[in-house]
Design a protein around this motif. Structure first.
Motif, PDB file in Angstrom:
ATOM      1  N   ASN A 101      -5.436  -0.069   0.132  1.00 49.46           N
ATOM      2  CA  ASN A 101      -5.002   0.002   1.518  1.00 49.46           C
ATOM      3  C   ASN A 101      -6.191   0.451   2.357  1.00 49.46           C
ATOM      4  OD1 ASN A 101      -3.651   0.235   3.926  1.00 49.46           O
ATOM      5  ND2 ASN A 101      -2.496   2.067   3.355  1.00 49.46           N
ATOM      6  N   ILE A 102      -6.782  -0.482   3.092  1.00 49.71           N
ATOM      7  CA  ILE A 102      -7.997  -0.183   3.843  1.00 49.71           C
ATOM      8  C   ILE A 102      -7.691   0.099   5.309  1.00 49.71           C
ATOM      9  CG2 ILE A 102      -9.469  -1.511   2.289  1.00 49.71           C
ATOM     10  CD1 ILE A 102      -9.319  -3.844   4.166  1.00 49.71           C
ATOM     11  N   SER A 103      -6.441   0.297   5.636  1.00 47.64           N
ATOM     12  CA  SER A 103      -6.067   0.614   7.007  1.00 47.64           C
ATOM     13  C   SER A 103      -5.817   2.114   7.155  1.00 47.64           C
ATOM     14  CB  SER A 103      -4.810  -0.165   7.411  1.00 47.64           C
ATOM     15  OG  SER A 103      -3.682   0.338   6.732  1.00 47.64           O
ATOM     16  N   ARG A 104      -5.562   2.550   8.387  1.00 43.87           N
ATOM     17  CA  ARG A 104      -5.264   3.949   8.659  1.00 43.87           C
ATOM     18  C   ARG A 104      -3.767   4.216   8.731  1.00 43.87           C
ATOM     19  NH1 ARG A 104      -9.042   4.737  13.845  1.00 43.87           N
ATOM     20  NH2 ARG A 104      -8.193   2.645  14.215  1.00 43.87           N
ATOM     21  N   LEU A 105      -2.979   3.211   8.317  1.00 46.40           N
ATOM     22  CA  LEU A 105      -1.530   3.351   8.295  1.00 46.40           C
ATOM     23  C   LEU A 105      -1.035   3.221   6.864  1.00 46.40           C
ATOM     24  CD1 LEU A 105      -0.546   1.108  11.354  1.00 46.40           C
ATOM     25  CD2 LEU A 105      -0.685   3.610  11.291  1.00 46.40           C
ATOM     26  N   PRO A 106      -0.030   3.965   6.465  1.00 43.43           N
ATOM     27  CA  PRO A 106       0.521   3.807   5.118  1.00 43.43           C
ATOM     28  C   PRO A 106       1.317   2.506   5.018  1.00 43.43           C
ATOM     29  CG  PRO A 106       1.819   5.378   6.353  1.00 43.43           C
ATOM     30  CD  PRO A 106       0.641   5.042   7.217  1.00 43.43           C
ATOM     31  N   THR A 107       1.377   1.969   3.830  1.00 42.65           N
ATOM     32  CA  THR A 107       2.168   0.764   3.603  1.00 42.65           C
ATOM     33  C   THR A 107       3.588   1.144   3.211  1.00 42.65           C
ATOM     34  OG1 THR A 107       1.653   0.618   1.240  1.00 42.65           O
ATOM     35  CG2 THR A 107       0.087  -0.387   2.776  1.00 42.65           C
ATOM     36  N   GLY A 108       4.443   0.156   3.276  1.00 42.05           N
ATOM     37  CA  GLY A 108       5.797   0.355   2.789  1.00 42.05           C
ATOM     38  C   GLY A 108       5.886  -0.064   1.328  1.00 42.05           C
ATOM     39  N   LEU A 109       7.029  -0.558   0.939  1.00 42.60           N
ATOM     40  CA  LEU A 109       7.239  -1.024  -0.430  1.00 42.60           C
ATOM     41  C   LEU A 109       6.452  -2.309  -0.657  1.00 42.60           C
ATOM     42  CD1 LEU A 109       8.948  -0.253  -2.957  1.00 42.60           C
ATOM     43  CD2 LEU A 109      10.603  -1.954  -2.168  1.00 42.60           C
ATOM     44  N   LEU A 110       5.739  -2.383  -1.766  1.00 39.53           N
ATOM     45  CA  LEU A 110       4.931  -3.556  -2.116  1.00 39.53           C
ATOM     46  C   LEU A 110       5.477  -4.207  -3.368  1.00 39.53           C
ATOM     47  CD1 LEU A 110       1.302  -2.197  -1.580  1.00 39.53           C
ATOM     48  CD2 LEU A 110       2.752  -3.374   0.065  1.00 39.53           C
ATOM     49  N   MET A 111       5.575  -5.522  -3.340  1.00 37.92           N
ATOM     50  CA  MET A 111       5.979  -6.293  -4.509  1.00 37.92           C
ATOM     51  C   MET A 111       4.876  -7.287  -4.841  1.00 37.92           C
ATOM     52  SD  MET A 111      10.012  -6.821  -3.615  1.00 37.92           S
ATOM     53  CE  MET A 111       9.673  -6.845  -1.849  1.00 37.92           C
ATOM     54  N   LEU A 112       4.302  -7.177  -6.039  1.00 31.05           N
ATOM     55  CA  LEU A 112       3.202  -8.031  -6.480  1.00 31.05           C
ATOM     56  C   LEU A 112       3.721  -9.108  -7.417  1.00 31.05           C
ATOM     57  CD1 LEU A 112       0.465  -5.375  -7.336  1.00 31.05           C
ATOM     58  CD2 LEU A 112       0.808  -6.578  -5.189  1.00 31.05           C
ATOM     59  N   GLN A 113       3.129 -10.302  -7.294  1.00 33.94           N
ATOM     60  CA  GLN A 113       3.437 -11.391  -8.221  1.00 33.94           C
ATOM     61  C   GLN A 113       2.172 -12.201  -8.435  1.00 33.94           C
ATOM     62  OE1 GLN A 113       7.183 -13.999  -8.303  1.00 33.94           O
ATOM     63  NE2 GLN A 113       5.724 -15.330  -7.263  1.00 33.94           N
ATOM     64  N   ASP A 114       1.726 -12.262  -9.681  1.00 30.55           N
ATOM     65  CA  ASP A 114       0.527 -13.026 -10.025  1.00 30.55           C
ATOM     66  C   ASP A 114       0.947 -14.347 -10.657  1.00 30.55           C
ATOM     67  OD1 ASP A 114      -2.136 -13.394  -9.950  1.00 30.55           O
ATOM     68  OD2 ASP A 114      -2.619 -12.156 -11.693  1.00 30.55           O
ATOM     69  N   ARG A 115       0.311 -15.404 -10.222  1.00 31.47           N
ATOM     70  CA  ARG A 115       0.656 -16.730 -10.736  1.00 31.47           C
ATOM     71  C   ARG A 115      -0.148 -17.019 -11.992  1.00 31.47           C
ATOM     72  NH1 ARG A 115       0.479 -21.411  -6.417  1.00 31.47           N
ATOM     73  NH2 ARG A 115       2.120 -20.026  -5.618  1.00 31.47           N
ATOM     74  N   VAL A 116       0.515 -17.306 -13.099  1.00 29.93           N
ATOM     75  CA  VAL A 116      -0.140 -17.622 -14.371  1.00 29.93           C
ATOM     76  C   VAL A 116       0.500 -18.884 -14.941  1.00 29.93           C
ATOM     77  CG1 VAL A 116      -0.659 -15.192 -14.837  1.00 29.93           C
ATOM     78  CG2 VAL A 116       1.441 -16.188 -15.728  1.00 29.93           C
ATOM     79  N   PRO A 117      -0.242 -19.680 -15.704  1.00 34.07           N
ATOM     80  CA  PRO A 117       0.344 -20.860 -16.339  1.00 34.07           C
ATOM     81  C   PRO A 117       1.474 -20.478 -17.297  1.00 34.07           C
ATOM     82  CG  PRO A 117      -2.049 -20.961 -16.407  1.00 34.07           C
ATOM     83  CD  PRO A 117      -1.686 -19.583 -15.951  1.00 34.07           C
ATOM     84  N   TYR A 118       2.378 -21.412 -17.481  1.00 34.10           N
ATOM     85  CA  TYR A 118       3.542 -21.147 -18.325  1.00 34.10           C
ATOM     86  C   TYR A 118       3.142 -20.827 -19.758  1.00 34.10           C
ATOM     87  CZ  TYR A 118       7.876 -22.012 -20.893  1.00 34.10           C
ATOM     88  OH  TYR A 118       8.965 -21.901 -21.728  1.00 34.10           O
ATOM     89  N   VAL A 119       2.038 -21.441 -20.235  1.00 33.51           N
ATOM     90  CA  VAL A 119       1.637 -21.247 -21.620  1.00 33.51           C
ATOM     91  C   VAL A 119       1.189 -19.814 -21.889  1.00 33.51           C
ATOM     92  CG1 VAL A 119      -0.765 -21.911 -21.249  1.00 33.51           C
ATOM     93  CG2 VAL A 119       0.281 -22.302 -23.483  1.00 33.51           C
ATOM     94  N   LEU A 120       0.817 -19.072 -20.844  1.00 34.47           N
ATOM     95  CA  LEU A 120       0.362 -17.695 -21.023  1.00 34.47           C
ATOM     96  C   LEU A 120       1.497 -16.680 -20.989  1.00 34.47           C
ATOM     97  CD1 LEU A 120      -2.894 -17.627 -18.854  1.00 34.47           C
ATOM     98  CD2 LEU A 120      -2.656 -18.046 -21.309  1.00 34.47           C
ATOM     99  N   GLY A 121       2.691 -17.122 -20.690  1.00 33.04           N
ATOM    100  CA  GLY A 121       3.809 -16.189 -20.663  1.00 33.04           C
ATOM    101  C   GLY A 121       4.501 -16.170 -19.321  1.00 33.04           C
ATOM    102  N   PRO A 122       5.493 -15.294 -19.140  1.00 31.12           N
ATOM    103  CA  PRO A 122       6.219 -15.221 -17.871  1.00 31.12           C
ATOM    104  C   PRO A 122       5.350 -14.705 -16.745  1.00 31.12           C
ATOM    105  CG  PRO A 122       6.867 -13.410 -19.309  1.00 31.12           C
ATOM    106  CD  PRO A 122       5.996 -14.311 -20.132  1.00 31.12           C
TER     107      PRO A 122
END
Length: 460
Positions: A101-122
């Motif tokens: 977080n490079i801002s001077r304000l706090p963030t709220g709730l964060l949800m991360l999702q990384d895209r990976v090929p199906y062969v590597l798993g969910p």
């Protein structure tokens, strides 16, 4: 990999930014906005100032949350780290994600999702709590693949939410990393093949031959050189201390030939005969590099790695072995079947080359290809062929048993032409086959090389 962003700088971006911010309103935010507009309208009709204040509060709250969140999402940076970036098949790699977080304000709730090929798993998903100003969070996940190849990881998607749950915005990062899944490498024992030269010093040729006083090639004196090697005639000629150059041993060469013809292999998947050949080529290349060889990977199409355009057919002789190993593994990670029907291009690539060890991983052969292989065998070095028995692999895949394979005729012809030929069936270990390569040399049919074959396995 790192990714980040800044708020738009006005113009046409402002209109799209407002639409994006309003489009991120949640059901709660839309309800508050609608209730506020309704309260403002009722206050105007009824003339109630208190109701007007309530309506303005209800309407301004979701709009303020959307504006703040839209600005905050451009002040969040993400980075990804692979450990390792090159991993053998069936092994795991760790992917670490870092959110700043490079801002001077706090963030709220964060949800991360990384895209990976199906062969590597969910697809991995994470939920992060509030990040304070200039704070960071780190999460990690593991990926694993049974199939070799190059797989992109990313881009990362980040969903931000304000503390009141009024708005949710999605931030997409454009950067991605690549995970290289290389073939499995099996450790091989150190053996001495018939006709083979060792890695250093046992070759027939020398880099420099010190035939006499007139043939000496001197060089400048370096700290630590033996003063007994000072060449006084060259010292007087050049006006500086010169010493005789030491004799450099010739590094032994090896060519690993991989038959990639689609017509020569049957089946697919991690347990197929072709994958066994690819893994065998990788194991042999790494083993010989560790023994000091200059290794070249050659396919039936005539392509070689390291390539001749890179400075010579055996550029690994002067390059670092680790770099050469990485180059070979990266090539084998993405190698696939070729459309060729014969080994002619490989024969042309080997014609007129340097003598050395030749190790071949071959698929199905006809009489013409067997005769061509006989001419490909180096005259001054050993030649070892691992011939995959497609019929045996097909029977093994169906769980049935059968008698001796027709591949024995090809084995006999290769041995008569000077090859050390060993059959390969399903379940055979390259480690065990490699141990027999120095015991059963080339020779006519009926000798030890022929009697060692028992179906598709080897005699213990």
């Amino acid at each position: 990999m790192a990714a980040g962003g800044m708020p738009p700088a006005g113009g046409a971006e402002d209109g799209s930014g407002v639409r994006a911010a309003l489009g991120g309103l949640t059901t709660r935010g839309r309800s508050f906005l609608a209730a506020g507009i309704a309260a403002v309208g009722c206050s105007w009709v009824l003339g109630q100032q208190d109701l007007l204040r309530v309506g303005l509060l209800l309407a301004v709250l979701p709009l303020t949350c959307a504006a703040v969140l839209y600005r905050t999402r451009h002040r969040v940076a993400a980075s990804r780290r692979l450990s390792p970036a090159r991993v053998p098949a069936v092994s795991e790699a760790r992917v670490s994600l870092r959110i700043d977080n490079i801002s001077r304000l706090p963030t709220g709730l964060l949800m991360l999702q990384d895209r990976v090929p199906y062969v590597l798993g969910p697809r991995p998903r994470f939920v992060l709590d509030r990040i304070e100003p200039a704070g960071r969070r780190e999460v990690s996940y593991r990926v694993r693949s049974d199939l070799r190849g190059r797989y992109p990881l990313g881009p990362l998607q980040l969903r931000l939410s304000d503390p009141f749950g009024m708005c949710e915005l999605t931030r997409g990062f454009s950067s991605y990393d690549v995970l290289t899944v290389v073939p499995r490498v099996e450790p091989l024992p150190a053996i001495r093949l018939l006709g083979e030269a060792a890695g250093y010093g046992d070759g027939r040729n020398r880099a420099l031959a010190l035939a006499g006083e007139d043939d000496v090639i001197p060089r400048e004196y370096r700290h630590g050189d033996d003063l007994r090697r000072v060449h006084w005639r060259s010292t007087a000629r050049y006006g500086e201390l010169m010493v005789r150059r030491e004799e450099q041993p010739q590094r032994a060469h090896c060519t690993v030939l991989l038959d990639t013809r689609g017509v020569a292999h049957e089946g697919s998947g991690p347990d197929s005969a072709f994958e066994w050949a690819v893994s065998g080529a990788a194991s042999t290349s790494i083993h010989l590099l560790e023994r000091g060889y200059a290794v070249r990977l050659l396919t039936d199409t005539g392509d070689s790695v390291p390539s001749a355009e890179a400075g010579g057919s055996f550029t690994g002789a002067s390059a670092d072995s680790a770099d050469t190993a990485g180059m070979l593994l990266d090539t084998l990670a993405v190698i696939d079947h070729s459309d060729g029907t014969g080994l002619g291009p490989a024969h042309d690539a080997l014609r007129g080359g340097q003598e050395g060890l030749l190790v071949a991983f071959l698929g199905e052969l006809d009489h013409e290809q067997v005769a061509l292989l006989g001419r490909m065998r180096p005259r001054g070095g050993a030649a070892v062929a691992f011939l995959l028995d497609n019929a045996a692999w097909a029977r093994g895949a169906r769980g049935a048993t059968g008698g001796p394979s027709a591949v024995e005729e090809r084995l006999r012809a290769l041995r008569e032409s000077g090859w050390t030929a060993l059959p390969v069936g399903p379940g055979d270990s390259l480690n065990q086959l490699w141990r027999h390569a120095d015991t059963y040399g080339a020779g006519p049919a009926g000798t030890g090389a022929a009697t060692m074959a028992n179906g598709t396995g080897v005699r213990p």
